[in-house]
Structures are given as C-alpha cells and as structure tokens.
Design a protein around this motif. Structure first.
Motif, PDB file in Angstrom:
ATOM      1  N   UNK A  87       4.145 -24.858  -8.831  1.00  0.00           N
ATOM      2  CA  UNK A  87       3.808 -23.588  -9.067  1.00  0.00           C
ATOM      3  C   UNK A  87       5.311 -22.837  -9.521  1.00  0.00           C
ATOM      4  N   UNK A  88       6.307 -22.878  -8.744  1.00  0.00           N
ATOM      5  CA  UNK A  88       7.712 -22.355  -8.855  1.00  0.00           C
ATOM      6  C   UNK A  88       8.402 -23.068 -10.059  1.00  0.00           C
ATOM      7  N   UNK A  89       8.019 -24.160 -10.212  1.00  0.00           N
ATOM      8  CA  UNK A  89       8.698 -24.872 -11.522  1.00  0.00           C
ATOM      9  C   UNK A  89       7.973 -24.504 -12.742  1.00  0.00           C
ATOM     10  N   UNK A  90       6.673 -24.065 -12.768  1.00  0.00           N
ATOM     11  CA  UNK A  90       6.209 -23.681 -13.941  1.00  0.00           C
ATOM     12  C   UNK A  90       6.473 -22.384 -14.252  1.00  0.00           C
ATOM     13  N   UNK A  91       6.231 -21.501 -13.129  1.00  0.00           N
ATOM     14  CA  UNK A  91       6.922 -20.049 -13.447  1.00  0.00           C
ATOM     15  C   UNK A  91       8.388 -20.091 -13.922  1.00  0.00           C
ATOM     16  N   UNK A  92       9.131 -20.934 -13.337  1.00  0.00           N
ATOM     17  CA  UNK A  92      10.639 -20.765 -13.887  1.00  0.00           C
ATOM     18  C   UNK A  92      10.589 -21.352 -15.187  1.00  0.00           C
ATOM     19  N   UNK A 124      13.505 -28.418 -19.856  1.00  0.00           N
ATOM     20  CA  UNK A 124      12.775 -28.643 -18.800  1.00  0.00           C
ATOM     21  C   UNK A 124      11.243 -28.738 -18.749  1.00  0.00           C
ATOM     22  N   UNK A 125      10.758 -28.037 -19.883  1.00  0.00           N
ATOM     23  CA  UNK A 125       9.276 -28.074 -19.995  1.00  0.00           C
ATOM     24  C   UNK A 125       8.689 -29.355 -20.368  1.00  0.00           C
ATOM     25  N   UNK A 127      10.353 -32.366 -19.782  1.00  0.00           N
ATOM     26  CA  UNK A 127      10.760 -33.200 -18.668  1.00  0.00           C
ATOM     27  C   UNK A 127       9.806 -33.255 -17.620  1.00  0.00           C
ATOM     28  N   UNK A 128       9.347 -31.941 -17.482  1.00  0.00           N
ATOM     29  CA  UNK A 128       8.605 -31.718 -16.183  1.00  0.00           C
ATOM     30  C   UNK A 128       7.072 -32.026 -16.310  1.00  0.00           C
ATOM     31  N   UNK A 129       6.588 -31.875 -17.475  1.00  0.00           N
ATOM     32  CA  UNK A 129       5.182 -32.362 -17.847  1.00  0.00           C
ATOM     33  C   UNK A 129       5.144 -33.931 -17.976  1.00  0.00           C
ATOM     34  N   UNK A 130       6.232 -34.595 -18.670  1.00  0.00           N
ATOM     35  CA  UNK A 130       6.174 -35.940 -18.569  1.00  0.00           C
ATOM     36  C   UNK A 130       6.069 -36.513 -17.305  1.00  0.00           C
ATOM     37  N   UNK A 131       7.005 -35.993 -16.320  1.00  0.00           N
ATOM     38  CA  UNK A 131       7.336 -36.299 -14.830  1.00  0.00           C
ATOM     39  C   UNK A 131       6.104 -36.237 -14.118  1.00  0.00           C
ATOM     40  N   UNK A 132       5.412 -34.973 -14.367  1.00  0.00           N
ATOM     41  CA  UNK A 132       3.920 -34.833 -13.767  1.00  0.00           C
ATOM     42  C   UNK A 132       2.890 -35.772 -14.116  1.00  0.00           C
ATOM     43  N   UNK A 133       3.118 -35.763 -15.386  1.00  0.00           N
ATOM     44  CA  UNK A 133       1.965 -37.031 -16.039  1.00  0.00           C
ATOM     45  C   UNK A 133       2.099 -38.262 -15.434  1.00  0.00           C
ATOM     46  N   UNK A 134       3.498 -38.810 -15.311  1.00  0.00           N
ATOM     47  CA  UNK A 134       3.850 -40.052 -14.586  1.00  0.00           C
ATOM     48  C   UNK A 134       3.333 -40.342 -13.301  1.00  0.00           C
ATOM     49  N   UNK A 135       3.597 -39.052 -12.459  1.00  0.00           N
ATOM     50  CA  UNK A 135       3.104 -38.966 -11.213  1.00  0.00           C
ATOM     51  C   UNK A 135       1.700 -39.149 -10.898  1.00  0.00           C
ATOM     52  N   UNK A 136       1.096 -38.517 -11.620  1.00  0.00           N
ATOM     53  CA  UNK A 136      -0.487 -38.505 -11.783  1.00  0.00           C
ATOM     54  C   UNK A 136      -0.937 -40.045 -12.208  1.00  0.00           C
ATOM     55  N   UNK A 137      -0.382 -40.632 -13.088  1.00  0.00           N
ATOM     56  CA  UNK A 137      -0.850 -42.003 -13.562  1.00  0.00           C
ATOM     57  C   UNK A 137      -0.363 -43.217 -12.481  1.00  0.00           C
TER      58      UNK A 137
END
Length: 140
Positions: A87-92, A124-125, A127-137
């Motif tokens: 949440x803090x990363x997305x708001x940031x 950052x957007x 990199x964050x969403x690619x990172x989050x996608x890799x984490x979920x996968x």
C-alpha cells in the motif's frame, strides 16, 4: 519443460526483480534525503541552484525539506519489504505522479522537479508491478 514454468526459475526472477526495485527506490530516497537536507541547511543556496528567487521567509523552504525528509522516512518499510507493505509503495508511486503534475503546472524552474518525479514514478511503477507479478508467479 519450458524454463518460464519452472518454480525455481520464477523464484529467481522474483529475487532479481526485488533487488532491482529496491535499488532504484533506495537511489530515489537517497536523492530525496540529500535534497531535503540541502533545503533545511541552506535554503538560499538551493533556491539559487534551482533558479528560484530567494525564499522569504526561508522557513517555507526548510519546512518543505523537512516534509520531504519525513516522506522519505515513511518509505523505509516499503523499501525493506515491498510485497508486505505494498500500500505504501502504490501510494508513493501515485504520489510521485501527482507531484509531477503539480510541478508541471507550476512551470519555470519546477519543470526539472516535474521531470525528476515523473521519471522515477514511471520507473518505479514498471519495476514494482513487474516485481509483484514475479512474486505472485513464484508461489505455487
């Protein structure tokens, strides 16, 4: 078997993308801290470098530096664990886009700030969403 379907490969991707995101965010926060300390310690010098008139009273520039320092400190949990503190990363990231638009409307010397904020927000957007996608996968 396709390597992209391998759990070990996806976990390695998640680690790699986490490190990349954390490094870029850490660089951004270090630049924020340097800028905020410069605004607190020597607001007149900073305003001259940016091309703004001398701040009168200088307290406004110092307060902006203090708020920037506070915001940087609030990002630390998101830096240490970007998935848990998403949440803090997305708001940031959204906040960086909003600040870029605000600086763009202010124009003049603030265009440099707008470019800085927009570039880091976009980077950052992605990199964050690619990172989050890799984490979920990487989680079966």
């Amino acid at each position: 078997m396709d390597q992209t379907l391998s759990l070990g490969w996806m976990q390695a991707q998640a680690r790699s993308r986490r490190v990349t995101y954390e490094r870029v965010l850490a660089l951004n926060l270090i630049l924020y801290v340097i800028l905020s300390l410069f605004a607190i310690i020597s607001p007149a010098t900073l305003s001259d470098l940016i091309g703004l008139p001398d701040p009168v009273p200088s307290g406004w520039f110092r307060a902006w530096g203090g708020l920037l320092l506070l915001v940087s400190a609030l990002y630390i949990p998101g830096l240490l664990d970007p998935v848990r503190w998403r949440w803090g990363n997305i708001v940031g990231i959204v906040g960086r886009f909003v600040m870029a638009i605000l600086y763009l409307f202010l124009g003049g010397p603030f265009l440099l700030f707008a470019l800085f904020e927009a570039a880091f927000a976009l980077l950052l957007a992605v990199l964050y969403f690619r990172r989050f996608e890799a984490e979920l996968m990487s989680r079966p």
